[in-house]
Design a protein around this motif. Structure first.
Motif, short mmCIF file in Angstrom:
data_model
loop_
_atom_site.label_atom_id
_atom_site.label_comp_id
_atom_site.label_asym_id
_atom_site.label_seq_id
_atom_site.Cartn_x
_atom_site.Cartn_y
_atom_site.Cartn_z
N SER A 82 0.83 -1.20 0.00
CA SER A 82 0.00 0.00 0.00
C SER A 82 0.86 1.25 0.00
N LEU A 83 0.33 2.30 -0.60
CA LEU A 83 1.01 3.59 -0.60
C LEU A 83 0.77 4.35 0.70
N MET A 84 -0.44 4.20 1.26
CA MET A 84 -0.84 4.92 2.47
C MET A 84 -1.58 3.96 3.40
N THR A 85 -1.72 4.36 4.67
CA THR A 85 -2.49 3.56 5.63
C THR A 85 -3.48 4.45 6.36
N PRO A 86 -4.51 4.96 5.65
CA PRO A 86 -5.51 5.80 6.33
C PRO A 86 -6.35 4.96 7.27
N PHE A 104 -8.95 16.85 -13.32
CA PHE A 104 -8.99 15.42 -13.57
C PHE A 104 -8.48 14.77 -12.29
N PHE A 105 -9.14 13.71 -11.86
CA PHE A 105 -8.70 12.98 -10.66
C PHE A 105 -8.03 11.69 -11.10
N LEU A 106 -6.75 11.56 -10.80
CA LEU A 106 -6.11 10.27 -11.03
C LEU A 106 -6.34 9.42 -9.79
N LEU A 107 -7.24 8.47 -9.88
CA LEU A 107 -7.64 7.64 -8.75
C LEU A 107 -6.75 6.40 -8.70
N VAL A 108 -6.05 6.23 -7.58
CA VAL A 108 -5.20 5.06 -7.37
C VAL A 108 -5.85 4.20 -6.29
N GLN A 109 -6.26 2.99 -6.66
CA GLN A 109 -6.85 2.08 -5.67
C GLN A 109 -5.73 1.51 -4.82
N ASP A 110 -5.75 1.83 -3.52
CA ASP A 110 -4.64 1.44 -2.66
C ASP A 110 -4.94 0.19 -1.84
N ALA A 111 -6.20 -0.01 -1.49
CA ALA A 111 -6.62 -1.20 -0.77
C ALA A 111 -8.11 -1.41 -1.02
N LEU A 151 -11.55 -1.89 -10.11
CA LEU A 151 -10.23 -1.55 -9.60
C LEU A 151 -9.85 -2.42 -8.41
N SER A 152 -8.69 -3.03 -8.50
CA SER A 152 -8.07 -3.76 -7.39
C SER A 152 -6.85 -2.98 -6.95
N PRO A 153 -6.25 -3.33 -5.80
CA PRO A 153 -5.09 -2.57 -5.34
C PRO A 153 -4.02 -2.41 -6.43
N GLY A 154 -3.64 -1.16 -6.66
CA GLY A 154 -2.64 -0.85 -7.68
C GLY A 154 -3.23 -0.29 -8.96
N ASP A 155 -4.51 -0.57 -9.22
CA ASP A 155 -5.14 -0.08 -10.44
C ASP A 155 -5.36 1.43 -10.38
N MET A 156 -5.38 2.05 -11.57
CA MET A 156 -5.57 3.50 -11.66
C MET A 156 -6.62 3.84 -12.71
N PHE A 157 -7.35 4.93 -12.44
CA PHE A 157 -8.37 5.40 -13.38
C PHE A 157 -8.32 6.92 -13.38
N LEU A 158 -8.27 7.51 -14.57
CA LEU A 158 -8.27 8.96 -14.69
C LEU A 158 -9.72 9.42 -14.84
N VAL A 159 -10.24 10.08 -13.81
CA VAL A 159 -11.64 10.48 -13.76
C VAL A 159 -11.79 11.91 -14.28
N ASP A 160 -12.76 12.10 -15.19
CA ASP A 160 -13.03 13.42 -15.74
C ASP A 160 -14.13 14.08 -14.89
N SER A 161 -13.80 15.18 -14.22
CA SER A 161 -14.74 15.78 -13.27
C SER A 161 -15.94 16.45 -13.94
N SER A 212 -12.39 0.39 1.56
CA SER A 212 -11.59 0.79 0.41
C SER A 212 -10.72 1.98 0.79
N ASN A 213 -9.47 1.95 0.36
CA ASN A 213 -8.55 3.09 0.52
C ASN A 213 -8.13 3.55 -0.87
N GLN A 214 -8.19 4.85 -1.11
CA GLN A 214 -7.83 5.40 -2.41
C GLN A 214 -7.00 6.66 -2.26
N VAL A 215 -6.07 6.84 -3.19
CA VAL A 215 -5.29 8.07 -3.28
C VAL A 215 -5.72 8.76 -4.57
N SER A 216 -6.10 10.03 -4.46
CA SER A 216 -6.63 10.76 -5.62
C SER A 216 -5.79 12.01 -5.87
#
Length: 306
Positions: A3-7, A78-85, A99-109, A122-126
């Motif tokens: 994981s990148l983060m542990t919120p 644009f939100f680059l969504l990184v699925q962290d957990a 999305l599973s851990p590690g997957d990324m999706f570029l979201v158009d706001s 779910s934990n995500q880094v945006s």
């Protein structure tokens, strides 16, 4: 994957967490999984490289950005969504991505979007990338959302830069610039090499979600509706590591689990039977076996627990 983060997940009133998401990410509506008025989650922010970044943890049913919300709150990012957990299904336009851990999706706001969590943590880094910056650099290549394929070597390079920016407080602007260059290279290659295969897979995933409750709908019917052979359909599913039949089974089980969770334990045995048939199963023993295999417990136990 590490994981990148542990919120932390802590009990928070739904309206408080929704307000935090809106403050940090814009106008989104949060739909809880349970009717308790409380969700487990947290929202925090960091500045990494040259990007404002949100770290979001929750166990909601879904979070959505509607056309009305977009009119009230015009998209600036644009939100680059990184699925962290955990897991998340992203739906934007004709794009559907699990999305599973590690997957990324570029979201158009500026386009409606839905993020489905099914009540699982779910934990995500945006990363919030200014819209005018993206449009200036890349034009309209990423309008409407874009899944970042982890089969592309550039995915690994982008993740490495994100990890480095997160590890280094106040990481130098050069890392942000390096990340944007990698994203530009990915967008260029995606547009050059993009094929009908991606479109067909997106259509197939969307069709499975729409017809999963129909017991007569299976891989053969899916192939017929898409006007391809079953063998060709299976080839398009290979990047996901599963078959069309396995995806359909999982979506039916997830639908059944969600309905049993909301059943409130009333007439459990009869309720399980009704849910099974309503979710596309016509063989109870098969339903019980596959449900236990996926969730480690029986359907009746899930209904009684909730």
């Amino acid at each position: 994957m590490q994981s990148l983060m542990t919120p932390g997940h802590k009990p928070v009133p739904v309206e408080i967490l929704e307000a935090e998401i809106r403050r940090v990410c814009g106008s989104f509506n949060l739909e809880p999984m349970r009717r308790t008025g409380v969700v487990n989650g947290d929202v925090s922010t960091r500045r990494i490289g040259s990007f404002d970044t949100a770290i979001v943890a929750l166990d909601a049913s879904e979070v959505a950005r509607s056309p009305r919300a977009i009119r009230q709150d015009p998209g600036e990012y644009f939100f680059l969504l990184v699925q962290d957990a955990g897991q998340c299904r992203v739906e934007q336009g004709d794009q559907v991505a699990e999305l599973s851990p590690g997957d990324m999706f570029l979201v158009d706001s500026v386009k409606p979007s839905t993020f489905v969590y099914r009540g699982e943590r779910s934990n995500q880094v945006s990363l919030h990338i200014p819209r005018d910056e993206v449009m200036h650099r890349f034009g309209n290549r990423c309008n409407g959302g874009l899944a970042i394929s982890r089969d592309d070597p550039l995915w690994l390079a982008m993740r490495a830069v994100i990890a480095k920016m997160l590890m280094e407080e106040g990481a130098q602007a050069q890392l942000g610039e390096a990340f944007l260059c990698l994203m530009g290279a990915y967008l260029h290659s995606a547009r050059v090499t993009g094929s009908a295969a991606e479109t067909l897979l997106s259509r197939a995933l969307s069709m499975i979600d729409r017809h999963r409750a129909d017991p007569t709908f299976g891989p053969r019917e899916l192939a017929v509706r898409l006007n391809v052979s079953e063998r060709m359909l299976q080839r398009h599913f290979r990047p996901l590591g599963e078959t069309p039949g396995h995806r359909l089974l999982n979506r039916r089980l997830e639908l059944a689990h969600a309905r049993l969770t909301a059943a409130r334990g009333e007439q459990v045995a009869a309720g399980v039977t009704v849910v099974a048939f309503d979710c596309g199963f016509n063989d109870l023993s098969y339903f019980y076996r596959e449900f236990r295999k996926k969730y480690g417990t029986t359907p009746g136990s899930v209904a009684r627990c909730h």
